[in-house]
Design an enzyme around this catalytic site. Structure first.
Site, PDB file in Angstrom:
ATOM      1  N   GLU A  17      40.791  22.706  41.891  1.00 20.63           N
ATOM      2  CA  GLU A  17      41.197  24.392  41.162  1.00 20.63           C
ATOM      3  C   GLU A  17      41.836  25.109  42.122  1.00 20.63           C
ATOM      4  O   GLU A  17      40.463  25.226  42.896  1.00 20.63           O
ATOM      5  CB  GLU A  17      40.009  24.300  40.530  1.00 20.63           C
ATOM      6  CG  GLU A  17      40.395  25.783  39.229  1.00 20.63           C
ATOM      7  CD  GLU A  17      40.020  25.338  38.232  1.00 20.63           C
ATOM      8  OE1 GLU A  17      39.025  26.998  37.854  1.00 20.63           O
ATOM      9  OE2 GLU A  17      39.224  25.259  37.687  1.00 20.63           O
ATOM     10  N   HIS A  27      43.191  34.751  40.689  1.00 16.23           N
ATOM     11  CA  HIS A  27      43.194  33.334  39.837  1.00 16.23           C
ATOM     12  C   HIS A  27      44.957  32.794  40.087  1.00 16.23           C
ATOM     13  O   HIS A  27      45.317  31.838  40.521  1.00 16.23           O
ATOM     14  CB  HIS A  27      43.124  32.846  38.637  1.00 16.23           C
ATOM     15  CG  HIS A  27      42.994  31.517  38.552  1.00 16.23           C
ATOM     16  ND1 HIS A  27      42.482  30.336  38.257  1.00 16.23           N
ATOM     17  CD2 HIS A  27      44.462  30.832  37.278  1.00 16.23           C
ATOM     18  CE1 HIS A  27      43.566  29.103  37.475  1.00 16.23           C
ATOM     19  NE2 HIS A  27      44.608  29.802  37.159  1.00 16.23           N
TER      20      HIS A  27
END
Length: 446
Positions: free
Chosen positions: A85, A392
């Site tokens: 991730e 993100h």
């Protein structure tokens, strides 16, 4: 060609790949090339990986990175993390740096006991079984003495044995609940071997006794297995500092703390939020658990069960503000090992342990808990200030550009463009197409 195969596990790796690619892929040659591309150049290293599991075809790579500046119990670590991730390592590193000058993380192991059960059916009087079990309890220890010898030398072994009556939930169902200390090993094989011997001892002792009827002697062993729920193998990690030290991202310290505390409380009372909240914690925990060759599925299962121990799924972290001091902590079950399993086999796992100064299992518990707390702090800090997407999506930007097959020069130009913006997928694609002088993704592919 039939997709049914006999004796697959006995085939060579090359034969397995040949059968698989011919049966399941439109372009077998391309599939074979992809699988072989990730073989290790060193045949001995590849053989080592091949023998970790059955039917190995290739290696599945995860990025292995580090988050530096983790001060835990006044010792500074570079945290090894294996995860795919985009933003996890960056968030952990940012949180570690934030807390470095505010005292760092304080981790404490609360307890280290693990549990396993012999599940069995007994068709008779419970009181008779209870009295008999306690009268022969020493035999269970004696019959496993050879199994536990080495573990006892290291300071571990069998801590306790109990007979549990579960007949109010399932007719004739009982357990021998065994508690273990496994020191620096996770201990699954040790525990399961002991449990299987307990089952043999139970059946033998009952069959030899003259106080049971023939029906009562017919004890059925259902299964012998450790539990991955380890509420007595518990670790706590926390950070704390005066409230005035928490001004962040243009938000005053008082406002930040008020919003942060409320965000944690939301995760304490709302299972929908708690699930995502705890998933973020596990981002940090799992990444270190995988990097150090431990069983992340077992840790996940234990943590989520622990989060539900009140009868409702809740946050694994909590915080308080008292007398001008902010405190944020996590308490989680954490059955880890630093010997056995992959820890002495996988070259990168061994490197990860060395990077952490070859910690004991207890030390590793504290390190991993701190990683989960850092990850949660980073996520909550973003959520109550700038929003989660800014950081993100900036990390995800490179993934999208790689998918678009951008050159290094184009990546640098795109990073400069989005430096002060919150990118989303369509914005990135449209800007990239504009830079290439085309009107759509389809034209990029031509």
């Amino acid at each position: 060609m039939s997709k049914r195969v006999q004796g697959f596990s006995k085939m060579t790796k090359e034969a397995k790949i040949e059968w698989l690619t011919n049966n399941y892929f439109n372009n077998p040659d391309e599939a074979r090339q992809t699988l072989q591309k990730y073989w290790h150049n060193d045949p001995k290293t590849q053989q080592l990986h091949d023998e970790f599991i059955e039917n190995t075809l290739t290696n599945y790579f995860l990025p292995f990175g580090v988050a530096p500046n983790f001060k835990i119990n006044d010792k500074v670590y570079a945290m090894p993390m294996a995860i795919e991730e985009s933003s996890v390592v960056a968030a952990a590193a940012k949180a570690a740096s934030f807390w470095y000058d505010r005292g760092g993380f304080k981790s404490e192991v609360v307890s280290t006991k693990k549990v396993g059960h012999v599940h069995f059916a007994y068709y008779g009087d419970y009181n008779k079984l209870w009295e008999f079990f306690n009268s022969v309890k020493d035999r269970f220890y004696a019959d496993t003495a050879e199994i536990t010898k080495n573990m006892r030398k290291r300071g571990g072994g069998i801590v306790d044995l109990m007979l549990i009556n579960k007949t109010f939930e399932e007719p004739n169902y009982y357990q021998i609940k065994a508690t273990f200390e496994t020191v620096d090993s996770m201990g699954a094989n040790f525990i399961n071997t002991c449990l299987e011997q307990f089952a043999n001892t139970l059946q033998e002792a009952v069959s030899e006794s003259d106080i049971f009827t023939e029906k009562e002697k017919d004890i059925q062993i259902i299964m012998c297995i450790l539990s991955n729920y380890t509420p007595e193998c518990l670790v706590r990690s926390e950070v704390s500092c005066p409230v005035e030290f928490l001004e962040t991202d243009g938000v005053s310290a008082e406002e930040f703390v008020e919003k942060f505390e409320r965000a944690v409380h939301v995760a304490r009372i709302e299972p929908y939020r708690a699930t995502t909240h705890n998933k973020g914690i596990m981002n940090g925990i799992d990444a270190v658990v995988i990097a150090t060759g431990n069983d992340f599925r077992a840790i996940e299962a234990a943590c989520h069960t622990y989060a539900s121990r009140s009868g409702q799924y809740r946050s694994l972290t909590d915080c308080s503000v008292e007398d001008g001091m902010f405190k944020f902590w996590i308490e989680v079950p954490m059955a880890l090992g630093t010997v056995g399993g992959l820890t002495n086999l996988h070259p990168v796992v061994k490197l990860a342990h060395e990077l952490l100064d070859n910690p004991s299992a207890k030390e590793l518990m504290g390190i991993v808990a701190a990683s989960g707390l850092a990850q949660n702090f980073g996520a909550l800090r973003a959520l109550v200030t700038t929003g989660i997407q800014q950081g993100h999506m900036k990390m995800h930007l490179l993934n999208i550009l790689n998918k678009l097959e951008a050159t290094n020069e184009e990546k640098e130009e795109m990073k400069k463009f989005f430096k002060d913006k919150v990118p989303h997928y369509n914005m990135i694609v449209n800007k990239f197409c504009e830079m290439r002088g085309v009107s759509s993704v389809e034209e990029l592919k031509k």
